[in-house]
Design an enzyme around this catalytic site. Sequence first.
Site, mmCIF file in Angstrom:
data_model
loop_
_atom_site.group_PDB
_atom_site.id
_atom_site.type_symbol
_atom_site.label_atom_id
_atom_site.label_comp_id
_atom_site.label_asym_id
_atom_site.label_seq_id
_atom_site.Cartn_x
_atom_site.Cartn_y
_atom_site.Cartn_z
ATOM 1 N N SER A 61 4.301 2.325 -9.755
ATOM 2 C CA SER A 61 5.647 2.972 -9.914
ATOM 3 C C SER A 61 6.676 2.334 -10.672
ATOM 4 O O SER A 61 7.515 2.874 -10.769
ATOM 5 C CB SER A 61 6.231 2.462 -8.303
ATOM 6 O OG SER A 61 5.890 3.345 -7.434
ATOM 7 N N LYS A 64 7.977 4.739 -13.107
ATOM 8 C CA LYS A 64 9.129 5.802 -12.724
ATOM 9 C C LYS A 64 10.222 5.554 -13.550
ATOM 10 O O LYS A 64 11.138 6.569 -13.780
ATOM 11 C CB LYS A 64 9.335 5.797 -11.194
ATOM 12 C CG LYS A 64 8.251 6.024 -10.334
ATOM 13 C CD LYS A 64 8.271 5.774 -8.857
ATOM 14 C CE LYS A 64 7.328 6.304 -8.077
ATOM 15 N NZ LYS A 64 7.120 5.690 -6.672
ATOM 16 N N TYR A 189 1.977 12.699 -13.179
ATOM 17 C CA TYR A 189 2.286 11.588 -12.343
ATOM 18 C C TYR A 189 1.158 10.739 -12.048
ATOM 19 O O TYR A 189 1.316 9.474 -12.153
ATOM 20 C CB TYR A 189 2.984 12.243 -10.981
ATOM 21 C CG TYR A 189 3.144 10.986 -9.943
ATOM 22 C CD1 TYR A 189 4.390 10.198 -10.435
ATOM 23 C CD2 TYR A 189 2.388 10.835 -8.989
ATOM 24 C CE1 TYR A 189 4.669 9.320 -9.258
ATOM 25 C CE2 TYR A 189 2.643 9.813 -7.997
ATOM 26 C CZ TYR A 189 3.770 8.959 -8.125
ATOM 27 O OH TYR A 189 4.068 7.978 -7.275
ATOM 28 N N TYR A 241 11.689 -0.931 -3.447
ATOM 29 C CA TYR A 241 11.439 0.067 -2.132
ATOM 30 C C TYR A 241 12.617 -0.300 -1.169
ATOM 31 O O TYR A 241 13.590 -0.775 -1.461
ATOM 32 C CB TYR A 241 10.011 0.037 -1.669
ATOM 33 C CG TYR A 241 8.835 -0.188 -2.692
ATOM 34 C CD1 TYR A 241 8.859 0.985 -3.743
ATOM 35 C CD2 TYR A 241 8.117 -1.290 -2.660
ATOM 36 C CE1 TYR A 241 7.728 0.935 -4.694
ATOM 37 C CE2 TYR A 241 6.935 -1.051 -3.570
ATOM 38 C CZ TYR A 241 6.857 -0.026 -4.459
ATOM 39 O OH TYR A 241 5.927 0.056 -5.483
ATOM 40 N N VAL A 259 2.316 -0.577 -6.899
ATOM 41 C CA VAL A 259 1.371 -1.324 -5.902
ATOM 42 C C VAL A 259 0.312 -1.801 -6.491
ATOM 43 O O VAL A 259 -0.610 -2.194 -6.075
ATOM 44 C CB VAL A 259 0.906 0.098 -4.756
ATOM 45 C CG1 VAL A 259 2.153 0.177 -3.921
ATOM 46 C CG2 VAL A 259 0.526 1.267 -5.794
HETATM 47 N N1 GLN Z 1 0.760 5.965 -7.538
HETATM 48 C C1 GLN Z 1 1.296 5.554 -6.448
HETATM 49 C C2 GLN Z 1 1.445 6.418 -5.432
HETATM 50 O O1 GLN Z 1 1.856 7.472 -5.663
HETATM 51 C C3 GLN Z 1 2.427 4.629 -6.763
HETATM 52 C C4 GLN Z 1 3.289 3.901 -5.715
HETATM 53 C C5 GLN Z 1 3.710 2.525 -6.085
HETATM 54 O O2 GLN Z 1 3.614 1.881 -6.718
HETATM 55 N N2 GLN Z 1 4.678 2.326 -5.040
HETATM 56 O O3 GLN Z 1 1.223 6.058 -4.293
#
Ligand code: GLN
Length: 305
Positions: A61, A64, A189, A241, A259
């Site tokens: 994430s 992003k 993505y 988050y 994650v």
């Molecule tokens: N690639 C992960 C997902 O789409 C990214 C989520 C994350 O790092 N919170 O679930």
Amino acid sequence: MREMLKKIIMDNRELTKKGRVADYIPALSKANPEDLGICVIDMNNNVYTAGDYNKKFTIQSISKTVALMLAIMDNGEEKVFNKVGMEPTGDAFNSIYKLETKDIAKPLNPMINAGAIAVSSLIKGNSSEERFERLLSLFRKISSNDNLKVNEEVYLSEKKTGNKNRAMGYLLKDMGVLEGNVEETLDIYFKQCSIEVDCVDIANIGLFLANGGTILETGEDIVTEHVARIVKTFMVTCGMYDSSGEFAIRVGIPAKSGVGGGIMGAVPHRIGIGIYGPALDEKGNSVAGYGVLRDLSKELNLSIF
Ligand code: GLN
């Protein structure tokens, strides 16, 4: 500084036992839950490291933030924020249910999966390969690492199991938010999430943001201060988050987690931070990484508030 970082890593190593490595993307479950490392880079480009700072992990994430910058460069702020909002959700990063709330009609922000998928659909190029290559070039530039590449195993693992993201992609298409082909956007993505980095790479990206969108080493302006500020503000309000509020109070550093176990920090005009600790808390943040940032913030008085 080095001694202090070493001590902070030692003090927080125990915390790694309180978390669990992500396994909903099967390839991520191979990480060693006890790993913990940090890299701090200051405005004189001094690099300080401790612990498992050179272990590789996927950026997830944290990507992003970078995709958002490219989407704004490609489309302008107005168009991007027509498609995605600016409000924290208080929900899990992969939550789908607010997309069905009639009066919202777009993902609440670009740091949740739905918002990030919408943002990735806005990256320009003649093919999905070219669109991803443009994004990867930006990552390489701002991390000062020309060797960054996709971890194919993680990418394929997520592509195979990312059904909820796929569902959100199609829903966003139906809502008129996602542009172009859904599968192509999902591919971008999944690839951007699977870019392999270490603590030094993400500390460099944090430093670039801390430095207002200019690469410190070369003086090259990549985005305006204004765009860098947008990204850092999202990091404060949505970067951790649904722990972002508590994190702002306890730590007070613009930060974005993933994650894969990474956390990128950007302390304006002071330092860039990269942390790796794959054991996650129940919200999906590195449990020991959180502790490391809290201690570092206290030691160096880093809270921006
Ligand atoms: N690639 C992960 C997902 O789409 C990214 C989520 C994350 O790092 N919170 O679930």
